[in-house]
Write a protein that holds these residues in place. Sequence first.
Motif, short mmCIF file in Angstrom:
data_model
loop_
_atom_site.label_atom_id
_atom_site.label_comp_id
_atom_site.label_asym_id
_atom_site.label_seq_id
_atom_site.Cartn_x
_atom_site.Cartn_y
_atom_site.Cartn_z
N PRO A 57 -4.43 -0.95 -4.55
CA PRO A 57 -3.64 -0.23 -3.54
C PRO A 57 -4.42 0.52 -2.05
N PHE A 60 -5.49 -2.61 -0.35
CA PHE A 60 -4.45 -3.59 0.49
C PHE A 60 -4.46 -3.17 1.84
N PHE A 61 -3.46 -1.21 1.28
CA PHE A 61 -2.65 -0.79 1.97
C PHE A 61 -3.49 0.31 2.92
N MET A 62 -4.77 0.82 2.79
CA MET A 62 -5.41 2.19 3.23
C MET A 62 -5.95 1.59 4.20
N ASN A 74 2.93 8.58 7.57
CA ASN A 74 3.32 6.93 7.18
C ASN A 74 2.97 6.47 5.81
N TRP A 76 3.34 3.39 4.99
CA TRP A 76 2.18 2.75 3.51
C TRP A 76 0.95 3.90 3.14
N VAL A 77 0.46 4.53 3.84
CA VAL A 77 -0.52 5.59 3.17
C VAL A 77 -0.11 6.42 1.56
N ALA A 79 2.79 4.91 -0.35
CA ALA A 79 3.03 4.15 -0.81
C ALA A 79 1.38 3.90 -1.53
N THR A 80 0.75 3.96 -1.22
CA THR A 80 -0.63 3.30 -1.88
C THR A 80 -0.72 4.68 -2.60
#
Length: 139
Positions: A57, A60-62, A74, A76-77, A79-80
Amino acid sequence: MMADLPGYLRTCLHTGKLALLAILVSGGIVLQILACALYNNWWPMLTVIMYVLLPMPLLFFMGSDASLLSESDNGWVNATKFLTGAAAVGSIAIPVILKHAGIICWGALAMELSSYFIFVVAIMCCIRMNDDNDSYSFL
């Protein structure tokens, strides 16, 4: 403090930090393998899957502008952080569940958890090395 040291000494200290990280990671891998080999039971190797999934994660996302330790709005952050935390808990839960089910013994559990602790210490040392404000960061 590091800026006051001569360049060759800073390079030597940085090399020592990298050597320490290599020794920690090697020790974690050795404990992981010994937990399986000494007790002739390779089920504890399931935690390797979590060790592989743990940084995914983050990779891919950070973004490079966000920090994992700061609060963010955010999605995405967040979720990471959630996926990384789930993988970290899974790294502890797998050997505990295997011990509870009677598949591994106490010695293998202790070695697995020790291996996890050593990997966490290595990651924290790596993060600390990268937080230093010198020109020798390696990530």
